[in-house]
Scaffold this active site. Structure first.
Site, PDB file in Angstrom:
ATOM      1  N   ILE A  21       0.845  -1.206   0.000  1.00 47.63           N
ATOM      2  CA  ILE A  21       0.000   0.000   0.000  1.00 47.63           C
ATOM      3  C   ILE A  21       0.879   1.254   0.000  1.00 47.63           C
ATOM      4  CG2 ILE A  21      -1.880   1.216   1.174  1.00 47.63           C
ATOM      5  CD1 ILE A  21      -2.627  -1.508   2.486  1.00 47.63           C
ATOM      6  N   ASP A  42      11.955   2.555   5.086  1.00 50.94           N
ATOM      7  CA  ASP A  42      11.517   1.152   5.020  1.00 50.94           C
ATOM      8  C   ASP A  42      12.734   0.262   5.219  1.00 50.94           C
ATOM      9  OD1 ASP A  42      10.555  -1.470   4.034  1.00 50.94           O
ATOM     10  OD2 ASP A  42       8.825  -0.327   3.346  1.00 50.94           O
ATOM     11  N   SER A 125      -6.151  -1.282  11.202  1.00 53.61           N
ATOM     12  CA  SER A 125      -6.633  -2.479  10.501  1.00 53.61           C
ATOM     13  C   SER A 125      -8.009  -2.905  10.998  1.00 53.61           C
ATOM     14  CB  SER A 125      -5.639  -3.620  10.751  1.00 53.61           C
ATOM     15  OG  SER A 125      -6.172  -4.834  10.286  1.00 53.61           O
ATOM     16  N   TYR A 148      -1.235  -9.100  16.166  1.00 47.75           N
ATOM     17  CA  TYR A 148      -1.134  -8.062  15.135  1.00 47.75           C
ATOM     18  C   TYR A 148      -2.240  -7.012  15.352  1.00 47.75           C
ATOM     19  CZ  TYR A 148      -2.079  -5.977  10.545  1.00 47.75           C
ATOM     20  OH  TYR A 148      -2.345  -5.089   9.528  1.00 47.75           O
ATOM     21  N   LYS A 152      -2.205  -2.895  16.652  1.00 52.29           N
ATOM     22  CA  LYS A 152      -2.863  -1.768  15.977  1.00 52.29           C
ATOM     23  C   LYS A 152      -3.774  -1.005  16.959  1.00 52.29           C
ATOM     24  CE  LYS A 152      -1.303  -2.352  11.737  1.00 52.29           C
ATOM     25  NZ  LYS A 152      -0.395  -1.369  11.107  1.00 52.29           N
ATOM     26  N   ASN A 180      -9.780  -5.766   3.708  1.00 54.73           N
ATOM     27  CA  ASN A 180      -8.981  -6.764   2.959  1.00 54.73           C
ATOM     28  C   ASN A 180      -8.533  -6.169   1.618  1.00 54.73           C
ATOM     29  OD1 ASN A 180     -10.944  -8.335   4.839  1.00 54.73           O
ATOM     30  ND2 ASN A 180      -9.342  -9.795   4.324  1.00 54.73           N
ATOM     31  N   VAL A 181      -7.329  -5.651   1.623  1.00 54.61           N
ATOM     32  CA  VAL A 181      -6.855  -4.882   0.468  1.00 54.61           C
ATOM     33  C   VAL A 181      -6.236  -5.820  -0.579  1.00 54.61           C
ATOM     34  CG1 VAL A 181      -5.465  -2.908  -0.252  1.00 54.61           C
ATOM     35  CG2 VAL A 181      -6.306  -3.028   2.120  1.00 54.61           C
ATOM     36  N   LYS A 189       4.253 -10.187  -0.996  1.00 58.13           N
ATOM     37  CA  LYS A 189       3.758 -10.591   0.331  1.00 58.13           C
ATOM     38  C   LYS A 189       3.587 -12.102   0.468  1.00 58.13           C
ATOM     39  CE  LYS A 189       0.922  -7.953   2.613  1.00 58.13           C
ATOM     40  NZ  LYS A 189      -0.258  -7.179   3.040  1.00 58.13           N
ATOM     41  N   ALA A 191       2.497 -15.572   1.128  1.00 59.28           N
ATOM     42  CA  ALA A 191       1.321 -16.134   1.789  1.00 59.28           C
ATOM     43  C   ALA A 191       0.441 -15.061   2.418  1.00 59.28           C
ATOM     44  CB  ALA A 191       1.769 -17.124   2.866  1.00 59.28           C
ATOM     45  N   PHE A 212     -12.456 -22.678   1.881  1.00 58.94           N
ATOM     46  CA  PHE A 212     -13.094 -23.464   2.930  1.00 58.94           C
ATOM     47  C   PHE A 212     -14.578 -23.670   2.606  1.00 58.94           C
ATOM     48  CE2 PHE A 212      -9.719 -21.504   5.855  1.00 58.94           C
ATOM     49  CZ  PHE A 212      -8.851 -22.576   5.637  1.00 58.94           C
ATOM     50  N   ARG A 219     -15.999 -11.268   2.840  1.00 61.49           N
ATOM     51  CA  ARG A 219     -14.957 -10.308   3.178  1.00 61.49           C
ATOM     52  C   ARG A 219     -15.275  -8.964   2.540  1.00 61.49           C
ATOM     53  NH1 ARG A 219     -13.921 -13.523   6.080  1.00 61.49           N
ATOM     54  NH2 ARG A 219     -12.066 -14.767   6.515  1.00 61.49           N
TER      55      ARG A 219
HETATM   56  N1  LIG Z   1      -2.887  -5.196   3.004  1.00 63.01           N
HETATM   57  C1  LIG Z   1      -3.937  -5.239   3.810  1.00 63.01           C
HETATM   58  O1  LIG Z   1      -4.956  -5.899   3.500  1.00 63.01           O
HETATM   59  C2  LIG Z   1      -3.942  -4.483   5.111  1.00 63.01           C
HETATM   60  C3  LIG Z   1      -5.090  -4.575   5.930  1.00 63.01           C
HETATM   61  C4  LIG Z   1      -5.098  -3.885   7.125  1.00 63.01           C
HETATM   62  C5  LIG Z   1      -4.028  -3.076   7.487  1.00 63.01           C
HETATM   63  N2  LIG Z   1      -2.928  -3.017   6.687  1.00 63.01           N
HETATM   64  C6  LIG Z   1      -1.805  -2.148   7.125  1.00 63.01           C
HETATM   65  O2  LIG Z   1      -1.376  -1.344   6.038  1.00 63.01           O
HETATM   66  C7  LIG Z   1       0.026  -1.102   6.141  1.00 63.01           C
HETATM   67  C8  LIG Z   1       0.710  -1.510   4.851  1.00 63.01           C
HETATM   68  O3  LIG Z   1       0.519  -2.919   4.653  1.00 63.01           O
HETATM   69  P1  LIG Z   1       0.913  -3.647   3.305  1.00 63.01           P
HETATM   70  O4  LIG Z   1      -0.189  -4.549   2.945  1.00 63.01           O
HETATM   71  O5  LIG Z   1       1.381  -2.644   2.327  1.00 63.01           O
HETATM   72  O6  LIG Z   1       2.110  -4.588   3.815  1.00 63.01           O
HETATM   73  P2  LIG Z   1       3.637  -4.685   3.377  1.00 63.01           P
HETATM   74  O7  LIG Z   1       4.214  -5.766   4.227  1.00 63.01           O
HETATM   75  O8  LIG Z   1       3.744  -4.816   1.913  1.00 63.01           O
HETATM   76  O9  LIG Z   1       4.228  -3.271   3.815  1.00 63.01           O
HETATM   77  C9  LIG Z   1       4.747  -2.963   5.088  1.00 63.01           C
HETATM   78  C10 LIG Z   1       6.088  -2.275   4.877  1.00 63.01           C
HETATM   79  O10 LIG Z   1       6.589  -1.808   6.138  1.00 63.01           O
HETATM   80  C11 LIG Z   1       7.984  -2.111   6.213  1.00 63.01           C
HETATM   81  N3  LIG Z   1       8.312  -2.205   7.639  1.00 63.01           N
HETATM   82  C12 LIG Z   1       7.738  -3.007   8.557  1.00 63.01           C
HETATM   83  N4  LIG Z   1       8.245  -2.747   9.775  1.00 63.01           N
HETATM   84  C13 LIG Z   1       9.154  -1.770   9.623  1.00 63.01           C
HETATM   85  C14 LIG Z   1      10.003  -1.055  10.531  1.00 63.01           C
HETATM   86  N5  LIG Z   1       9.999  -1.312  11.850  1.00 63.01           N
HETATM   87  N6  LIG Z   1      10.822  -0.099  10.033  1.00 63.01           N
HETATM   88  C15 LIG Z   1      10.846   0.181   8.706  1.00 63.01           C
HETATM   89  N7  LIG Z   1      10.048  -0.446   7.807  1.00 63.01           N
HETATM   90  C16 LIG Z   1       9.221  -1.401   8.268  1.00 63.01           C
HETATM   91  C17 LIG Z   1       8.118  -3.423   5.443  1.00 63.01           C
HETATM   92  O11 LIG Z   1       9.432  -3.677   5.000  1.00 63.01           O
HETATM   93  C18 LIG Z   1       7.134  -3.215   4.293  1.00 63.01           C
HETATM   94  O12 LIG Z   1       7.742  -2.612   3.173  1.00 63.01           O
HETATM   95  C19 LIG Z   1       0.508  -1.864   7.360  1.00 63.01           C
HETATM   96  O13 LIG Z   1       0.547  -0.982   8.466  1.00 63.01           O
HETATM   97  C20 LIG Z   1      -0.577  -2.920   7.551  1.00 63.01           C
HETATM   98  O14 LIG Z   1      -0.646  -3.354   8.902  1.00 63.01           O
HETATM   99  C21 LIG Z   1      -2.860  -3.683   5.498  1.00 63.01           C
END
Ligand SMILES: NC(=O)c1ccc[n+]([C@@H]2O[C@H](COP(=O)([O-])OP(=O)(O)OC[C@H]3O[C@@H](n4cnc5c(N)ncnc54)[C@H](O)[C@@H]3O)[C@@H](O)[C@H]2O)c1
Length: 318
Positions: A21, A42, A125, A148, A152, A180-181, A189, A191, A212, A219
Site C-alpha cells: 500500500i 523502510d 486495521s 497483530y 494496531k 482486505n486490500v 507478500k 502467503a 473453505f 470479506r
Molecule cells: N494489506 C492489507 O490488507 C492491510 C489490511 C489492514 C491493514 N494493513 C496495514 O497497512 C500497512 C501496509 O501494509 P501492506 O499490505 O502494504 O504490507 P507490506 O508488508 O507490503 O508493507 C509494510 C512495509 O513496512 C515495512 N516495515 C515493517 N516494519 C518496519 C520497521 N519497523 N521499520 C521500517 N520499515 C518497516 C516493510 O518492509 C514493508 O515494506 C501496514 O501498516 C498494515 O498493517 C494492510
C-alpha cells in the site's frame, strides 16, 4: 490540512513505502504532485525494491523502531507523514516483537512530528474489530483476535493519548482502518498477499480454486487504489480520529471466484476443503458512514471492476 495544489513542492514522509500500500501511495503522490519531495523509510523486512521502480525521492533503509529520526530527518520540514510501516505477517506469534516493532515505530514518529505538529495519517486495521460477524463501525468495541490486531489497537490508543493533551489541540492524527486490500503490487507478500491474488495464481495454473467449505464466508475486499484515496482524504481532512477504509460491501469467496473466472475467461469450479481454524473470520464489512460523511470517501471499485482491473494488470505484466 488541505491537499496542496498540484504544482506545489509537497514534502512528505512515507514509512513502509516499499510495501504494497505504501508504494502505491508513493507512486500516486509522485504522479499527481510532480514537485513533491517524498522520503521513504523502510527496512525491507517485508517490502520489495521493485515496488519503488521509478521512485524519484530519498530512501532511508532502516528500522523505525530504532531509527533516530531527528538525526536523519530534522531538516526536512515535512508537510505530512503517512505511517504505514508495520509487521504485516499476521502469523507472527512473537508478541514482544510484534508489539515492540509496531508500537515503538509509531511512538518515534509521533515524538518526531509532535514539536512541529506535522499531521500524521497512519495505518490501522479491520483486525482491531476481531472476528465478530457484523458490519463494523468505528465506535464498535475493539476485540483483536491476534497480536497483530492488538498492536494496531495500541497505535490508536497512543494517538488518542497524545491528542488528549491540551498542548496538542489542533494536531491532526488520523487512523485509516484498512479492510482486505488487494491489487497491483502485493506479490512480494507471498502467503500474506490477498485471497484475490492467491486464487488468481491457483486458477492461472489451471487448478480448482481452494476455499473453505462452502465458500460462503464474506470479506470486505477493497482495491488498493481506493484505500490510497481514503488515506489521502484522511490527510486532507481537518478531522482527527479513526476511519474505516473498505469497499463497504461483504462479498463471498464464491463471488470472488466468479469474478476471477470472468476476468480470466475460465469456468473453474471451487474445491471446498474443511476449515481447520476455530477462529476463522466468517464475515467482514466496513460501515463507511463516517468516512463518507467526514472525509468524502467513496470507493470507486466494485469487486467485479476491481478484480477485472487487477487481472488485466497481472496479465499485462507477464
Ligand atoms: N494489506 C492489507 O490488507 C492491510 C489490511 C489492514 C491493514 N494493513 C496495514 O497497512 C500497512 C501496509 O501494509 P501492506 O499490505 O502494504 O504490507 P507490506 O508488508 O507490503 O508493507 C509494510 C512495509 O513496512 C515495512 N516495515 C515493517 N516494519 C518496519 C520497521 N519497523 N521499520 C521500517 N520499515 C518497516 C516493510 O518492509 C514493508 O515494506 C501496514 O501498516 C498494515 O498493517 C494492510
Amino acid at each position: 490540512m488541505p491537499l496542496p495544489a498540484k504544482s506545489v513542492r509537497w514534502r512528505v514522509l512515507v514509512t513502509g513505502g516499499a510495501g504494497f500500500i505504501g508504494s502505491t501511495l508513493v507512486k500516486r503522490i509522485e504522479r499527481e504532485w510532480e514537485n513533491a519531495q517524498v522520503t521513504v523509510v523502510d527496512d525491507f523486512r517485508s517490502g520489495h525494491f521493485k515496488n519503488l521502480e521509478g521512485f524519484r525521492g530519498e530512501l532511508i533503509a532502516a528500522d523505525l523502531a530504532t531509527l533516530e529520526l531527528e538525526r536523519y530527518l530534522h531538516a526536512r520540514n515535512f508537510d505530512a507523514i503517512f505511517h504505514l510501516a508495520s509487521i504485516t505477517d499476521t502469523r507472527e506469534m512473537d508478541q514482544r516483537k510484534m508489539c515492540w516493532d509496531n508500537i515503538e515505530s509509531f511512538r518515534r514518529i509521533l515524538e518526531f512530528a509532535r514539536p512541529r505538529q506535522i499531521p500524521v495519517t497512519y495505518a490501522s486495521s479491520a483486525a482491531t474489530y476481531g472476528i465478530d460477524a457484523r458490519v463494523n463501525s468505528e465506535t464498535d468495541e475493539r476485540k483483536p483476535a491476534n497480536v497483530y490486531g492488538f498492536s494496531k489497537v495500541q497505535l490508536e490508543n497512543l494517538a488518542a493519548r497524545y491528542l488528549q493533551d491540551p498542548e496538542h489541540a489542533g494536531w491532526k492524527l488520523a487512523a485509516v482502518r484498512y479492510f482486505n486490500v488487494y491489487g497491483p503490487g502485493e506479490a512480494h507478500k507471498g502467503a500474506m498477499a490477498s485471497m484475490v491474488y492467491q486464487l488468481y495464481l491457483q486458477m492461472k495454473a489451471g487448478k480448482a480454486p481452494r476455499v473453505f467449505k462452502h465458500g460462503e464466508q464474506s470479506r470486505d475486499f477493497v482495491h488498493v487504489d481506493d484505500v490510497v484515496n481514503c488515506t489521502l482524504l484522511a490527510m486532507n481532512s481537518s478531522k482527527a480520529g479513526v476511519f474505516n477504509a473498505g469497499s463497504g460491501q461483504a462479498r463471498t469467496f464464491n463471488d470472488l471466484i466468479a469474478c476471477l473466472n470472468d476476468a480470466l475467461k475460465l469456468k473453474l469450479k471451487p474445491d471446498y476443503i474443511d476449515n481447520p481454524f476455530a477462529f476463522f473470520q466468517p464475515f467482514t464489512q466496513a460501515d463507511l458512514s463516517r468516512s463518507r460523511a467526514e472525509l468524502g470517501y467513496e470507493p470507486r471499485y466494485t469487486l467485479e471492476t476491481g478484480v477485472k482491473q487487477y487481472v488485466d494488470w497481472l496479465e499485462k505484466r507477464k
